[in-house]
Scaffold this motif. Structure first.
Motif: not given
Length: 383
Positions: A215-216, A219, A274, A55, A187
């Motif tokens: 969102s990725r 993060a 995520i 993730h 997740n």
């Protein structure tokens, strides 16, 4: 009974145990690595769903002393991460003793050593023969994800369909056109719900508690900023960005917590979600969000809003419990009854009488790598 002695005994050959073994090897410190399964990293190799990716970006997931190859994608899929672990074990010549179930570990005050009693459960030893290991140092590296946990639900035993834990889920191919309920909105639960929907299952997910969705990119940015500014400033920025990206999700059954994503992580070890595409599916109505379950009767699941819905399959993405307290004796300082550290981060990794823990601070692979290096350095200084 077979008896062996070594400077360090490591329990658990997941990424935390492998990291510790590698760091000890760098200092030429001998160790024994015990693993109850028949392979290392069994959660990744045997109990993870097919579409799983790391993730977080790869630089936050490297194990000590071996970066990912430059050819690896930023977010590694499961197969590539397993290949990395295979290469890691080969590179550091790590040889775990497999199918060793630790029955007890107790500190011998007179000898100033840990005595670890182990049952060898390999097939060629019948019902299991016992072995004893002695070491000056003991590292608990059994991980956050030890024993699959399914909560008690009234009437669950009467459910007529299939009931599985997320560790048994591989992909949604066989669930096309079926009514599937995912219980748990971490997740794993969110990504399994997405996978089920992509395969054509009529998918619902239980979301009990408020959650942060990032969102990725958010993060990645948050973890990068944490190196330079306080986490509560990072939290404020991420909450604003999440609201701009995802909008008000309360009408879909999702609430945001009062604390920011990193505040929750520090206080309670709760990870933000995520998002890999689940949020869009929820907004489009392809994934339905439902409240807590109150009871089950036959195929009907009753929820706290009083409504009931029929399901063919229940997937419990309800996390894990740890069994350390069943075998670790005489420790009243380092680990609590749930097998997690009592001391707060960053002082969570070291106990008394040569006892350590790696990968239990709820900081993922990055935290496990830090723990392993600190443990190996500390043992080197004590030898």
């Amino acid at each position: 009974m077979e008896i062996q002695e070594q400077a360090v005994i490591i329990v658990g050959a997941g990424p935390s145990g492998l990291s510790t073994a590698a760091c000890l090897s760098q200092h030429s410190i001998p160790y024994i690595l015990l693993e109850r399964e028949d392979c290392f990293a069994s959660l990744w190799k045997k109990k993870a769903y097919d579409r799983l990716h790391l993730h977080l970006a790869k630089q936050f997931c490297e194990l000590p002393h071996k970066p990912f190859p430059s050819t690896c994608p930023t977010y590694l899929p499961r197969k590539e991460f397993i290949q990395y672990l295979d290469d890691y074990v080969t590179h550091f010549k790590i040889s775990p003793l497999y199918q060793r179930s630790v029955e007890s570990a107790i500190y011998d005050e007179a000898a100033k050593k840990w005595k670890v009693e182990v049952r060898n459960v390999s097939l060629n030893s019948g019902d299991g023969s016992f072995e004893e290991y002695y070491g000056r140092f003991l590292v608990v590296a059994t991980g956050e994800t030890a024993e699959a946990f399914v909560p008690e639900v009234q009437g669950l035993s009467s459910f007529r369909g299939e009931v599985i834990h997320s560790t048994q889920y591989k992909n949604g191919e066989k669930y096309s056109d079926k009514n599937v309920l995912v219980v748990g909105s971490g997740n794993s639960g969110m990504e399994i719900a997405l996978d089920l929907s992509n395969y054509g299952a009529r998918t619902s997910i239980v979301v009990r508690s408020p959650i942060h969705i990032l969102s990725r990119g958010m993060a990645y940015m948050g973890l990068t900023l944490l190196k330079h500014i306080p986490y509560y400033w990072v939290d404020s920025l991420l909450v604003v960005l999440s609201k701009l990206r995802y909008g008000d999700l309360t009408k879909y059954g999702i609430r945001r917590p009062q604390d920011g994503p990193f505040s929750l992580k520090v206080k309670y070890g709760k990870y933000p979600i995520i998002d890999a595409g689940t949020c869009m599916k929820i907004k489009s109505g392809k994934i339905q969000v439902l409240p807590s379950i109150t009871s089950i009767s036959g195929n009907d699941v009753v929820f706290e809003n009083g409504k009931s819905h029929p399901f063919d399959t229940l997937v419990f993405a309800t996390g894990f419990k740890r069994s350390t307290n069943k075998w670790l004796q005489g420790d009243d300082y380092l680990l609590n009854d749930d097998g997690l550290p009592k001391p707060s981060f960053p002082d969570h990794w070291k106990g008394k009488n040569g006892l350590y823990c790696a990968g239990l601070a709820r900081r993922g692979l990055y935290g496990a790598a830090m723990d392993a290096q600190k443990i190996a350095d500390d043992i080197k200084n004590l030898l």
